[in-house]
Design a protein around this motif. Structure first.
Motif, PDB file in Angstrom:
ATOM      1  N   ASP A 173      -7.854  -0.576  38.774  1.00  0.00           N
ATOM      2  CA  ASP A 173      -6.534  -0.946  38.282  1.00  0.00           C
ATOM      3  C   ASP A 173      -5.521  -0.739  39.405  1.00  0.00           C
ATOM      4  OD1 ASP A 173      -4.125  -1.213  36.913  1.00  0.00           O
ATOM      5  OD2 ASP A 173      -4.489   0.446  35.530  1.00  0.00           O
ATOM      6  N   LEU A 174      -4.718  -1.744  39.681  1.00  0.00           N
ATOM      7  CA  LEU A 174      -3.745  -1.687  40.780  1.00  0.00           C
ATOM      8  C   LEU A 174      -2.307  -1.647  40.283  1.00  0.00           C
ATOM      9  CD1 LEU A 174      -5.414  -4.329  43.138  1.00  0.00           C
ATOM     10  CD2 LEU A 174      -5.698  -1.845  43.183  1.00  0.00           C
ATOM     11  N   SER A 175      -2.111  -1.405  39.004  1.00  0.00           N
ATOM     12  CA  SER A 175      -0.772  -1.421  38.416  1.00  0.00           C
ATOM     13  C   SER A 175       0.080  -0.283  38.962  1.00  0.00           C
ATOM     14  CB  SER A 175      -0.872  -1.281  36.900  1.00  0.00           C
ATOM     15  OG  SER A 175      -1.353   0.023  36.559  1.00  0.00           O
ATOM     16  N   PRO A 176       1.404  -0.387  38.830  1.00  0.00           N
ATOM     17  CA  PRO A 176       2.273   0.717  39.265  1.00  0.00           C
ATOM     18  C   PRO A 176       1.900   2.042  38.619  1.00  0.00           C
ATOM     19  CG  PRO A 176       3.574  -1.253  38.873  1.00  0.00           C
ATOM     20  CD  PRO A 176       2.191  -1.565  38.407  1.00  0.00           C
ATOM     21  N   GLN A 177       1.535   2.026  37.338  1.00  0.00           N
ATOM     22  CA  GLN A 177       1.133   3.275  36.680  1.00  0.00           C
ATOM     23  C   GLN A 177      -0.119   3.860  37.325  1.00  0.00           C
ATOM     24  OE1 GLN A 177       2.571   5.348  34.148  1.00  0.00           O
ATOM     25  NE2 GLN A 177       1.061   6.521  35.293  1.00  0.00           N
ATOM     26  N   ALA A 178      -1.102   3.008  37.622  1.00  0.00           N
ATOM     27  CA  ALA A 178      -2.312   3.496  38.276  1.00  0.00           C
ATOM     28  C   ALA A 178      -2.000   4.039  39.663  1.00  0.00           C
ATOM     29  CB  ALA A 178      -3.344   2.369  38.364  1.00  0.00           C
ATOM     30  N   GLN A 179      -1.068   3.403  40.366  1.00  0.00           N
ATOM     31  CA  GLN A 179      -0.678   3.893  41.698  1.00  0.00           C
ATOM     32  C   GLN A 179      -0.045   5.284  41.587  1.00  0.00           C
ATOM     33  OE1 GLN A 179      -1.463   2.110  44.391  1.00  0.00           O
ATOM     34  NE2 GLN A 179      -1.677   0.009  43.628  1.00  0.00           N
ATOM     35  N   ALA A 180       0.801   5.485  40.570  1.00  0.00           N
ATOM     36  CA  ALA A 180       1.431   6.793  40.387  1.00  0.00           C
ATOM     37  C   ALA A 180       0.385   7.856  40.074  1.00  0.00           C
ATOM     38  CB  ALA A 180       2.474   6.722  39.278  1.00  0.00           C
ATOM     39  N   THR A 181      -0.595   7.511  39.244  1.00  0.00           N
ATOM     40  CA  THR A 181      -1.657   8.458  38.925  1.00  0.00           C
ATOM     41  C   THR A 181      -2.499   8.746  40.164  1.00  0.00           C
ATOM     42  OG1 THR A 181      -1.686   7.562  36.677  1.00  0.00           O
ATOM     43  CG2 THR A 181      -3.553   8.920  37.338  1.00  0.00           C
ATOM     44  N   MET A 182      -2.732   7.714  40.970  1.00  0.00           N
ATOM     45  CA  MET A 182      -3.463   7.913  42.221  1.00  0.00           C
ATOM     46  C   MET A 182      -2.747   8.902  43.126  1.00  0.00           C
ATOM     47  SD  MET A 182      -3.122   7.046  45.689  1.00  0.00           S
ATOM     48  CE  MET A 182      -2.219   5.527  45.837  1.00  0.00           C
ATOM     49  N   GLY A 232       9.467   2.275  45.243  1.00  0.00           N
ATOM     50  CA  GLY A 232      10.467   2.927  44.410  1.00  0.00           C
ATOM     51  C   GLY A 232      10.101   2.887  42.936  1.00  0.00           C
ATOM     52  N   THR A 233       9.464   1.810  42.500  1.00  0.00           N
ATOM     53  CA  THR A 233       8.958   1.752  41.130  1.00  0.00           C
ATOM     54  C   THR A 233       7.988   2.893  40.897  1.00  0.00           C
ATOM     55  OG1 THR A 233       9.057  -0.660  41.241  1.00  0.00           O
ATOM     56  CG2 THR A 233       7.778   0.285  39.440  1.00  0.00           C
ATOM     57  N   ILE A 234       7.044   3.026  41.813  1.00  0.00           N
ATOM     58  CA  ILE A 234       5.996   4.032  41.681  1.00  0.00           C
ATOM     59  C   ILE A 234       6.586   5.435  41.798  1.00  0.00           C
ATOM     60  CG2 ILE A 234       3.848   4.857  42.738  1.00  0.00           C
ATOM     61  CD1 ILE A 234       3.522   1.777  43.614  1.00  0.00           C
ATOM     62  N   ALA A 235       7.582   5.604  42.657  1.00  0.00           N
ATOM     63  CA  ALA A 235       8.241   6.904  42.792  1.00  0.00           C
ATOM     64  C   ALA A 235       8.898   7.328  41.484  1.00  0.00           C
ATOM     65  CB  ALA A 235       9.276   6.852  43.909  1.00  0.00           C
ATOM     66  N   GLN A 236       9.583   6.400  40.821  1.00  0.00           N
ATOM     67  CA  GLN A 236      10.245   6.740  39.560  1.00  0.00           C
ATOM     68  C   GLN A 236       9.232   7.104  38.483  1.00  0.00           C
ATOM     69  OE1 GLN A 236      13.669   3.909  38.622  1.00  0.00           O
ATOM     70  NE2 GLN A 236      12.930   3.066  40.549  1.00  0.00           N
ATOM     71  N   LEU A 237       8.133   6.350  38.399  1.00  0.00           N
ATOM     72  CA  LEU A 237       7.087   6.685  37.443  1.00  0.00           C
ATOM     73  C   LEU A 237       6.520   8.070  37.729  1.00  0.00           C
ATOM     74  CD1 LEU A 237       5.216   3.253  37.335  1.00  0.00           C
ATOM     75  CD2 LEU A 237       6.601   4.231  35.499  1.00  0.00           C
ATOM     76  N   ASN A 263       7.326  -5.410  33.148  1.00  0.00           N
ATOM     77  CA  ASN A 263       8.191  -4.392  33.731  1.00  0.00           C
ATOM     78  C   ASN A 263       7.747  -2.994  33.295  1.00  0.00           C
ATOM     79  OD1 ASN A 263      10.294  -2.705  34.520  1.00  0.00           O
ATOM     80  ND2 ASN A 263      11.913  -3.996  33.713  1.00  0.00           N
ATOM     81  N   PRO A 264       7.397  -2.125  34.259  1.00  0.00           N
ATOM     82  CA  PRO A 264       6.957  -0.781  33.886  1.00  0.00           C
ATOM     83  C   PRO A 264       8.081   0.238  33.765  1.00  0.00           C
ATOM     84  CG  PRO A 264       6.655  -1.093  36.235  1.00  0.00           C
ATOM     85  CD  PRO A 264       7.220  -2.390  35.702  1.00  0.00           C
ATOM     86  N   LEU A 265       9.325  -0.150  34.081  1.00  0.00           N
ATOM     87  CA  LEU A 265      10.400   0.835  34.169  1.00  0.00           C
ATOM     88  C   LEU A 265      11.256   0.956  32.912  1.00  0.00           C
ATOM     89  CD1 LEU A 265      11.676   0.328  37.836  1.00  0.00           C
ATOM     90  CD2 LEU A 265      10.066   2.029  36.957  1.00  0.00           C
ATOM     91  N   LEU A 266      11.282  -0.062  32.068  1.00  0.00           N
ATOM     92  CA  LEU A 266      12.143   0.016  30.888  1.00  0.00           C
ATOM     93  C   LEU A 266      11.779   1.218  30.009  1.00  0.00           C
ATOM     94  CD1 LEU A 266      12.343  -3.743  29.859  1.00  0.00           C
ATOM     95  CD2 LEU A 266      14.103  -2.385  31.014  1.00  0.00           C
ATOM     96  N   ALA A 267      10.501   1.491  29.906  1.00  0.00           N
ATOM     97  CA  ALA A 267      10.057   2.555  28.996  1.00  0.00           C
ATOM     98  C   ALA A 267      10.436   3.948  29.469  1.00  0.00           C
ATOM     99  CB  ALA A 267       8.543   2.474  28.810  1.00  0.00           C
ATOM    100  N   ILE A 268      10.752   4.106  30.757  1.00  0.00           N
ATOM    101  CA  ILE A 268      11.035   5.453  31.249  1.00  0.00           C
ATOM    102  C   ILE A 268      12.533   5.758  31.321  1.00  0.00           C
ATOM    103  CG2 ILE A 268       8.869   5.499  32.549  1.00  0.00           C
ATOM    104  CD1 ILE A 268      10.595   5.307  35.134  1.00  0.00           C
ATOM    105  N   GLU A 269      13.385   4.850  30.844  1.00  0.00           N
ATOM    106  CA  GLU A 269      14.819   5.132  30.892  1.00  0.00           C
ATOM    107  C   GLU A 269      15.172   6.462  30.225  1.00  0.00           C
ATOM    108  OE1 GLU A 269      19.182   3.450  29.423  1.00  0.00           O
ATOM    109  OE2 GLU A 269      17.407   2.165  29.212  1.00  0.00           O
ATOM    110  N   PRO A 270      14.658   6.769  29.026  1.00  0.00           N
ATOM    111  CA  PRO A 270      15.010   8.067  28.431  1.00  0.00           C
ATOM    112  C   PRO A 270      14.605   9.249  29.314  1.00  0.00           C
ATOM    113  CG  PRO A 270      14.076   6.614  26.781  1.00  0.00           C
ATOM    114  CD  PRO A 270      13.859   5.948  28.105  1.00  0.00           C
TER     115      PRO A 270
END
Length: 300
Positions: free
Chosen positions: A85-94, A116-121, A224-231
């Protein structure tokens, strides 16, 4: 006048390659370059670049910090399995696994573009592992991915975006033109050097697998992987500084302003006048200056 301690210091491609290491993780063999000693700083590159983007900043900051610049899965010289899996979430877990493999408990994050996407996640999912965050032009909230990337993402889904990278390698005039990355993402296209083009793009088209992974990396930025992390961002206690180029059509300054309003521990915005997407590669002294301030490090 430029401080003598800020004189140009950049690893060339040969030296960077000689410094490159690989570490085994459950996500594959992650390529990275490490410079210096002390508390760890993690540099997250943009698309379709790799850790070489940060060579100037690494040289300037390694006197104080242990600076690490990994390559994301699907980019650079990291060796990921075919089905990864190469998604931003998988990159953050990596990244968490990468830090575990190196026995690093916490880092200062510096990121650009898709990094920056991956950094925020990573920051909201592993808050105890992030001391500070320095964000340059990158995806933010609703602007992820930016609408200008729709055609590129469509090409990636069709399995053809890799052809653009091959064209950059074959035609350096195109690479530095407004239609290429050099002309669109650098203030001075001449800073997109032949050695950088070779180092960035050669691995991306080195095999059918690598071409497929390049396409897969880009395609995975939708949805978009970032909308869910706004809270979670609104609750974040990570001190964060935005350093933003003002001439980037993909990531305009309004998104740095959104982060400044949203993050409780925002340390404000520095505008880099005329800066385009990859200005951090062109102006590593600005990254070093801002990092030292954020980290509370005085020049020796």
């Amino acid at each position: 006048m430029r401080d003598a301690r800020e004189a140009p210091m950049r690893l060339d491609a040969a030296a960077f390659q000689a410094s490159r290491r690989l570490v085994d993780t459950p996500f594959g063999r992650i390529a990275y370059v490490e410079r210096g000693a002390g508390p760890a700083a993690l540099f997250l590159h943009g698309f379709p670049l790799n850790g070489f983007q940060w060579r100037g900043a690494l040289e300037r900051l390694s006197q104080h910090w242990r600076c690490l610049a990994p390559d994301f899965m699907g980019l650079g010289y990291t060796e990921a399995p075919q089905q990864q899996d190469l998604s931003p979430q998988a990159q953050a877990t990596m990244l968490a696994a990468f830090l575990d493999a190196l026995s690093i408990p916490a880092v200062d994050l510096i990121a650009n573009d898709s990094g920056g996407t991956i950094a925020q996640l990573f920051a909201v999912q592993h808050p105890a592992r992030v001391r500070t965050m320095l964000l340059t032009n990158c995806d933010v909230h609703e602007n992820s991915p930016p609408p200008q990337m729709r055609n590129s993402i469509a090409a990636a889904r069709a399995g053809t975006y890799d052809q653009k990278m091959a064209r950059h390698l074959a035609d350096r005039t195109y690479a530095r033109s407004p239609g290429g990355i050099g002309g669109s993402a650098y203030v001075d296209p001449a800073n997109f050097t032949d050695e950088a083009i070779d180092y960035y793009f050669t691995p991306l088209v080195a095999s059918p697998l690598r071409r497929s992974q390049l396409n897969g990396y880009l395609a995975a930025f939708e949805p978009n992987p970032l909308l869910a992390i706004e809270p979670a961002l609104r609750r974040s206690t990570v001190p964060t500084r935005m350093v933003w180029g003002t001439a980037d059509p993909l990531f305009p300054v309004i998104w740095a302003e959104w982060l400044d309003r949203t993050l409780p521990k925002s340390r404000g915005i520095r505008r880099v006048e005329g800066g385009k997407l990859f200005w951090p590669e062109e102006l590593p002294e600005v990254i070093a200056e801002e990092a030292r301030t954020l980290w509370g490090v005085r020049r020796s």
